[in-house]
Enzyme design. Structure first.
Site, PDB file in Angstrom:
ATOM      1  N   GLU A   1       0.893  -1.183   0.000  1.00 55.27           N
ATOM      2  CA  GLU A   1       0.000   0.000   0.000  1.00 55.27           C
ATOM      3  C   GLU A   1       0.914   1.211   0.000  1.00 55.27           C
ATOM      4  O   GLU A   1       1.489   1.559   1.034  1.00 55.27           O
ATOM      5  CB  GLU A   1      -0.868   0.007   1.257  1.00 55.27           C
TER       6      GLU A   1
ATOM      7  N   CYS B   1      -2.494   8.964   2.552  1.00 56.18           N
ATOM      8  CA  CYS B   1      -2.213   8.421   1.207  1.00 56.18           C
ATOM      9  C   CYS B   1      -3.398   8.685   0.284  1.00 56.18           C
ATOM     10  O   CYS B   1      -3.226   8.987  -0.887  1.00 56.18           O
ATOM     11  CB  CYS B   1      -1.939   6.930   1.301  1.00 56.18           C
TER      12      CYS B   1
HETATM   13  P1  NAP Z   1       8.274   5.183   4.685  1.00 56.89           P
HETATM   14  O1  NAP Z   1       9.435   6.046   4.924  1.00 56.89           O
HETATM   15  O2  NAP Z   1       8.305   4.239   3.555  1.00 56.89           O
HETATM   16  O3  NAP Z   1       8.055   4.382   6.047  1.00 56.89           O
HETATM   17  C1  NAP Z   1       7.082   3.369   6.172  1.00 56.89           C
HETATM   18  C2  NAP Z   1       7.672   2.209   6.958  1.00 56.89           C
HETATM   19  O4  NAP Z   1       8.690   1.571   6.174  1.00 56.89           O
HETATM   20  C3  NAP Z   1       8.361   2.616   8.248  1.00 56.89           C
HETATM   21  O5  NAP Z   1       8.158   1.604   9.208  1.00 56.89           O
HETATM   22  C4  NAP Z   1       9.828   2.698   7.866  1.00 56.89           C
HETATM   23  O6  NAP Z   1      10.689   2.551   8.943  1.00 56.89           O
HETATM   24  C5  NAP Z   1       9.922   1.520   6.913  1.00 56.89           C
HETATM   25  N1  NAP Z   1      11.003   1.589   5.943  1.00 56.89           N
HETATM   26  C6  NAP Z   1      11.520   2.680   5.331  1.00 56.89           C
HETATM   27  N2  NAP Z   1      12.466   2.313   4.440  1.00 56.89           N
HETATM   28  C7  NAP Z   1      12.519   0.956   4.475  1.00 56.89           C
HETATM   29  C8  NAP Z   1      13.286  -0.013   3.782  1.00 56.89           C
HETATM   30  N3  NAP Z   1      14.168   0.334   2.843  1.00 56.89           N
HETATM   31  N4  NAP Z   1      13.088  -1.313   4.056  1.00 56.89           N
HETATM   32  C9  NAP Z   1      12.180  -1.668   4.977  1.00 56.89           C
HETATM   33  N5  NAP Z   1      11.437  -0.817   5.678  1.00 56.89           N
HETATM   34  C10 NAP Z   1      11.593   0.493   5.430  1.00 56.89           C
HETATM   35  O7  NAP Z   1       6.938   5.988   4.519  1.00 56.89           O
HETATM   36  P2  NAP Z   1       6.507   7.322   5.250  1.00 56.89           P
HETATM   37  O8  NAP Z   1       7.184   8.435   4.571  1.00 56.89           O
HETATM   38  O9  NAP Z   1       6.670   7.194   6.722  1.00 56.89           O
HETATM   39  O10 NAP Z   1       4.942   7.300   4.937  1.00 56.89           O
HETATM   40  C11 NAP Z   1       4.377   8.078   3.979  1.00 56.89           C
HETATM   41  C12 NAP Z   1       4.115   7.315   2.710  1.00 56.89           C
HETATM   42  O11 NAP Z   1       3.249   6.213   2.986  1.00 56.89           O
HETATM   43  C13 NAP Z   1       3.358   8.173   1.709  1.00 56.89           C
HETATM   44  O12 NAP Z   1       3.861   7.949   0.418  1.00 56.89           O
HETATM   45  C14 NAP Z   1       1.936   7.666   1.822  1.00 56.89           C
HETATM   46  O13 NAP Z   1       1.149   7.934   0.712  1.00 56.89           O
HETATM   47  C15 NAP Z   1       2.163   6.219   2.061  1.00 56.89           C
HETATM   48  N6  NAP Z   1       0.980   5.592   2.666  1.00 56.89           N
HETATM   49  C16 NAP Z   1       0.238   4.720   1.913  1.00 56.89           C
HETATM   50  C17 NAP Z   1      -0.918   4.158   2.442  1.00 56.89           C
HETATM   51  C18 NAP Z   1      -1.773   3.219   1.641  1.00 56.89           C
HETATM   52  O14 NAP Z   1      -2.637   2.578   2.241  1.00 56.89           O
HETATM   53  N7  NAP Z   1      -1.613   3.092   0.334  1.00 56.89           N
HETATM   54  C19 NAP Z   1      -1.296   4.491   3.729  1.00 56.89           C
HETATM   55  C20 NAP Z   1      -0.528   5.372   4.450  1.00 56.89           C
HETATM   56  C21 NAP Z   1       0.616   5.908   3.911  1.00 56.89           C
HETATM   57  P3  NAP Z   1      11.452   3.811   9.603  1.00 56.89           P
HETATM   58  O15 NAP Z   1      10.423   4.691  10.186  1.00 56.89           O
HETATM   59  O16 NAP Z   1      12.312   3.195  10.630  1.00 56.89           O
HETATM   60  O17 NAP Z   1      12.219   4.475   8.486  1.00 56.89           O
END
Ligand code: NAP
Length: 454
Positions: free
Chosen positions: A228, A262
């Site tokens: 997602e 999102c």
């Molecule tokens: P993010 O940086 O990707 O973080 C999400 C999760 O992934 C966190 O637990 C993060 O851990 C972990 N993570 C980051 N890099 C990783 C890697 N290389 N390998 C494994 N895990 C990793 O996302 P965000 O910036 O916090 O969230 C915003 C994004 O999420 C936006 O693009 C939003 O649209 C999307 N989102 C999508 C949905 C949906 O249902 N489609 C819902 C909500 C949000 P750390 O915190 O330790 O870095």
């Protein structure tokens, strides 16, 4: 990123946490396997009893759970309470419906009896974001446990108290110890867990880079994933729409959760005949929003999650302006200790510029003027993303054209995109794949076993 609770309203680091050691992670995986062997053998009534208990506990603790969310990521307390209650509903929904969703399905063949059986896969790793710190997790773990799976949670590093509270709730609801463990680890340690044979599948909600990394590793390991990811949802307004309602809902769809959702409406695609009138109403509504302390009941918009996130959003806006976009209102960093940002609107964003294809993860609305529905749909589809979409029109033909042609995981007509446990949720294109919620969500981590009895 350090594992810590930092209050975005003040910038104060409230609490820090030591990361779990390799040995602690190993124990959590082992416990999740043992717990799976127990939950797998429970019948649906037993699972439902504990899932209802989980829902009841969440509901009873709405105030304290909401406070933790507001403290760690800055959403308003009122919205945090709404999120907690939605989590409780999701637990009760799956407690009530999992048995029928996963019932054996008889298929007439040459066999004496043949059917589909939906069986659990085992331990599933959930990598989750901070923006809906309870809801994103519950919408995974409630169906997972009802299906007989168990979960490991790698939550975002800035919401450790939410993660630990969730683990505690699942334990107190009476699921076997180890059924759901929060792992306090950085993203760089996810790979080792994904490559562990005891972990059978993964789900990630978050950014594209994180999703691509998890999917690549799981591809290498031949493990199923649900992703997602981000979105830049279109919100189309046609002349026959109820304009006042469209504006009221559009403002909410762009600014709820302090603009960090999102499925927020991010691109407002408005018919030329009504563009100026709609824009004026949006400007008035944006300028009336109360920005401030998220614990204050009058506040509409709290701070962004962090000063870093605010700087990133501001840089996107500055790039847009340098590429020729025009600022209509707002879009300003606010002074003070908190990560406050004034919600705003930009227009005149040209096709082919960087900004045109980006997700704005904060309260900035992009406005576009179009001549007709074809142009609106073409513009809406000219995006790497395909999460949700919304169209406002009373015209039945326009509604059905939009439903057929909008490239998105969902189309909401005269309503904003929202998740609902009864409906599937997910995206296409770079917004990810697989579905959560509804029967699709619970079946996502099932072995659809073919049973043939001669
Ligand atoms: P993010 O940086 O990707 O973080 C999400 C999760 O992934 C966190 O637990 C993060 O851990 C972990 N993570 C980051 N890099 C990783 C890697 N290389 N390998 C494994 N895990 C990793 O996302 P965000 O910036 O916090 O969230 C915003 C994004 O999420 C936006 O693009 C939003 O649209 C999307 N989102 C999508 C949905 C949906 O249902 N489609 C819902 C909500 C949000 P750390 O915190 O330790 O870095």
């Amino acid at each position: 990123m350090a594992i810590a609770s930092t209050n975005p309203a003040t910038g104060e680091v409230v609490k820090t946490f030591d990361a779990h050691t390799e040995a602690e992670v190993d124990l959590a995986i082992a416990a999740a396997v043992v717990a799976h062997e127990a939950v797998r053998d429970w019948d649906f009534d037993q699972r439902a009893k504990h899932m209802h208990k989980l829902g009841d506990l969440i509901e009873a603790e709405v105030d304290s759970l909401a406070e933790i969310m507001t403290l760690e990521m800055g959403k308003t307390l009122a919205q945090a309470k709404g999120e907690v209650l939605k989590c409780a509903k999701c637990c009760h929904f799956y407690a009530d419906h999992a048995a029928e969703m996963l019932a054996d399905e008889i298929v007439e063949t040459d066999a004496a009896k043949s059917y589909r059986a939906y069986l659990p896969l085992g331990v599933v790793l959930a990598v989750m974001p901070w923006n809906y710190p309870l809801w994103q997790v519950i919408r995974f773990i409630a169906p997972a446990l009802m299906a007989g799976n168990t979960g490991l949670l790698k939550h975002a590093s800035n919401v450790p108290q939410c993660a630990l509270a969730l683990q505690d709730l699942v334990e107190r609801a009476g699921f076997p110890e180890g059924s759901f463990s929060a792992l306090l680890i950085s993203g760089s340690r996810v790979e080792k867990i994904l490559r562990d044979d005891r972990v059978r599948a993964a789900t990630l909600t978050g950014s594209e880079p994180a999703g691509a990394s998890v999917a690549a590793i799981c591809g290498d390991e031949i493990k199923p994933t649900v992703l997602e990811l981000g979105g830049s949802d279109a919100f189309i307004i046609m002349p026959s729409a109820d304009i006042d309602e469209a504006v009221k809902v559009g403002v909410k769809a762009r600014t709820q959760n302090n603009g960090q959702s999102c499925i927020a409406a991010k691109r407002f695609i408005i018919h030329a005949d009504i563009y100026d009138a709609v824009k004026a109403k949006f400007v008035e509504a944006f300028e009336a929003l109360i920005i401030g302390d998220p614990t204050d009941g009058d506040t509409d918009i709290g701070p962004l999650v962090s000063r870093e996130a605010r700087a990133e959003l501001d840089e996107q806006v500055q790039t847009a302006l340098s590429e020729g976009a025009l600022r209509v209102t707002g879009c300003e960093t606010m002074h003070g200790e908190g990560a406050y940002y004034r919600p705003g609107i930009i227009e005149n964003i040209a096709k082919g510029t960087q900004t045109f294809y980006q997700e704005f993860f904060g309260p900035v609305a992009m406005f576009f003027k179009v001549e007709d529905l074809d142009a609106a749909i073409e513009l809406a589809n000219d995006s790497p993303f395909g999460l949700g979409s919304s169209i406002w029109t009373q015209d039945k033909a326009e509604q059905s054209t939009a439903i057929k042609r909008l490239e998105a995981g969902g189309t909401f007509v005269n309503a904003m995109t929202a998740s609902d446990p009864r409906l599937p949720f997910g995206g296409i294109k770079r917004s990810g794949y697989g579905r959560e919620l509804s029967s699709e969500g619970i079946r996502a981590f099932c072995n659809v076993k073919t049973v043939y009895i001669a």
